[in-house]
Design an enzyme around this catalytic site. Structure first.
Site, PDB file in Angstrom:
ATOM      1  N   THR A 106       8.837 -40.233 -42.873  1.00  0.00           N
ATOM      2  CA  THR A 106       8.834 -38.782 -43.132  1.00  0.00           C
ATOM      3  C   THR A 106      10.072 -38.401 -43.935  1.00  0.00           C
ATOM      4  O   THR A 106      10.733 -39.265 -44.510  1.00  0.00           O
ATOM      5  CB  THR A 106       8.697 -37.986 -41.812  1.00  0.00           C
ATOM      6  OG1 THR A 106       8.456 -36.615 -42.107  1.00  0.00           O
ATOM      7  CG2 THR A 106       9.946 -38.080 -40.948  1.00  0.00           C
ATOM      8  N   ASN A 107      10.403 -37.136 -43.996  1.00  0.00           N
ATOM      9  CA  ASN A 107      11.597 -36.695 -44.731  1.00  0.00           C
ATOM     10  C   ASN A 107      12.230 -35.496 -44.021  1.00  0.00           C
ATOM     11  O   ASN A 107      11.751 -35.067 -42.968  1.00  0.00           O
ATOM     12  CB  ASN A 107      11.233 -36.365 -46.182  1.00  0.00           C
ATOM     13  CG  ASN A 107      10.198 -35.267 -46.252  1.00  0.00           C
ATOM     14  OD1 ASN A 107      10.466 -34.132 -45.910  1.00  0.00           O
ATOM     15  ND2 ASN A 107       8.980 -35.613 -46.685  1.00  0.00           N
ATOM     16  N   HIS A 108      13.275 -34.953 -44.624  1.00  0.00           N
ATOM     17  CA  HIS A 108      14.080 -33.930 -43.935  1.00  0.00           C
ATOM     18  C   HIS A 108      13.529 -32.511 -44.000  1.00  0.00           C
ATOM     19  O   HIS A 108      14.153 -31.585 -43.500  1.00  0.00           O
ATOM     20  CB  HIS A 108      15.490 -33.887 -44.532  1.00  0.00           C
ATOM     21  CG  HIS A 108      16.308 -35.088 -44.210  1.00  0.00           C
ATOM     22  ND1 HIS A 108      16.603 -35.460 -42.929  1.00  0.00           N
ATOM     23  CD2 HIS A 108      16.904 -36.004 -45.014  1.00  0.00           C
ATOM     24  CE1 HIS A 108      17.344 -36.549 -42.948  1.00  0.00           C
ATOM     25  NE2 HIS A 108      17.530 -36.902 -44.202  1.00  0.00           N
ATOM     26  N   SER A 109      12.401 -32.288 -44.654  1.00  0.00           N
ATOM     27  CA  SER A 109      11.933 -30.902 -44.821  1.00  0.00           C
ATOM     28  C   SER A 109      11.639 -30.249 -43.465  1.00  0.00           C
ATOM     29  O   SER A 109      11.032 -30.863 -42.585  1.00  0.00           O
ATOM     30  CB  SER A 109      10.665 -30.894 -45.678  1.00  0.00           C
ATOM     31  OG  SER A 109      10.098 -29.612 -45.645  1.00  0.00           O
TER      32      SER A 109
END
Ligand code: C5P
Length: 399
Positions: free
Chosen positions: A211-214
């Protein structure tokens, strides 16, 4: 802005009532038609003659005129008003408004008013800070009453603290802002938008994922602003801890594939879309059905490209508005321009991770808005302010 607006100015028994004279004058100067209702005690603080002269109408205090029995109808006053503004509002009046006590003309008018109501509290600092007053204000705010916060400063008692009624100029500004918001509220009714927001999750096995930091904050702020203006909004959201904004329909998804499937369906009926999600560009080729075991060797996971949601929607855009985001760490403008063309966006909102306060997690953002003609750089502001700018631009393209 206030030209032709019908404002009932309610004055209650506070020393700050003297400021109501200036407030009334400013409202009239801005073009508003003002009718003044005073509580019986308010007459001890400022004369009815002053207020009648400034508002150009007799002031109202009693339910009827004792001389001739003429009835002062709180119902028709309530219907006439575009806004009921109570300034100053004492702790006593606020408490009565909260509980529905209606023992004077101002309070019966409050209960009859269909318009927006705003109050500018004025009282001593301890009365203001008292839990009862604070709870009453919170209750009124929850019911949609606008609270024009008092300022801190010297009070009539000689004490210094929060409780001084806001200055008349400040109250007029807030009254204008309330009318402006009401006007915007209807500007997108009948329009339908989709907004993608947040991070996608690409499973590796039943336990791990990519996933990512959003956090989804920017997309949620845009969905909220669209809904506030009366649009029908479908928010296609990756996992987030944010609450669904009022009036927004949320469709929860996990992976880029799920988000793509939801977006292409919803796009059929939409008038526009804002692609705010941080979609994974790659996903594991296969998902292990059992937890992968570690060994002493290194491991590699084969990744394959995900579908580009924005690009697919852009290919069948027609006359609709499509907005994209670009989060860059370098070569910002060139990359954003590339996206504008490749994905057929009407405009791209560029934020750079090099700017402090921009991008993930925070409540602020610093953006440049890029379209085929121009690139407009905005200063650091809250994500809800950025949302207002973006939705203003969508509105201007949709007409
Ligand atoms: O190409 P890049 O991911 O940088 O483009 C960002 C823009 O494209 C954003 O508006 C993002 O929401 C959208 N996007 C998308 N689907 C993808 C990748 C990006 O909708 N698979």
């Amino acid at each position: 802005m206030l030209q032709g607006k019908h404002i009932i100015l309610g004055i209650t028994g506070s020393i700050a009532a003297y400021k109501a004279a200036m407030l009334c004058r400013l409202l009239v100067k801005e073009g508003a038609e003002v009718r003044v209702i005073m509580t019986p005690l308010a007459k001890q603080f400022i004369t009815p003659l002053t207020m009648a002269t400034l508002s150009k109408h007799p002031i109202l205090v009693e339910f009827f005129n004792p001389e001739n029995g003429e009835w002062n109808s709180h119902v028709s006053l309530g219907e006439w008003a575009d806004m009921l503004l109570i300034a100053p509002a004492t702790a006593n009046t606020l408490a009565k408004m909260t509980t529905g006590i209606a023992d004077n003309l101002l309070l019966t008018t409050y209960l009859s008013a269909r318009s927006k109501v705003a109050v500018a509290p004025a009282m001593d600092l301890d009365m203001y800070a008292h839990i009862t007053t604070q709870q009453n204000l919170a209750t009124l705010a929850e019911r949609g009453v606008a609270i024009i916060e008092p300022a801190a400063g010297e009070l009539a008692s000689g004490l210094v603290g929060k409780g001084r009624m806001a200055e008349p100029e400040e109250i007029v500004e807030q009254v204008k802002a309330i009318f402006a918001e009401q006007q915007r509220a209807k500007s997108l009714s009948g329009k339908r938008y989709i907004v993608t927001a947040g991070a996608t999750i690409e499973p590796i096995d039943p336990v791990r994922y990519i996933t990512n930091h959003s956090t989804g904050k920017m997309g949620y702020a845009i969905a909220e602003e669209l809904a506030k203006r009366g649009a029908e909004v479908k928010l296609i959201s990756g996992r987030t801890s944010l609450a669904t904004p009022a009036g927004v329909e949320r469709i929860d998804v996990l992976s880029a594939e799920d988000m793509y499937n939801a977006a292409v369906v919803e796009w059929q009926e939409a008038d526009g879309g804002v692609m705010c999600a941080a979609v994974a560009d790659y996903t594991p080729k296969s998902v292990a059905d059992k937890k992968l075991k570690k060994s002493d060797d290194d491991m590699s996971i084969e990744l394959v490209r995900t579908k580009d949601i924005a690009r697919s929607l852009g290919e069948q855009k027609g006359e609709r508005v499509l907005v994209g985001f670009a989060l860059e760490t370098d070569n910002e403008s060139a990359n954003a321009e590339g996206k504008l063309k490749r994905k057929n966006f009407d405009f791209v909102v560029l934020n750079s991770l090099r700017d402090e306060g921009a991008g993930f997690r925070g409540d602020t953002n610093k953006v440049t808005i890029l379209d085929a003609q121009s690139a407009v750089e905005h200063p650091l502001m809250s994500k809800s302010e950025v949302a207002t700018i973006i939705v203003d631009k969508i509105e201007s393209l949709n007409k």
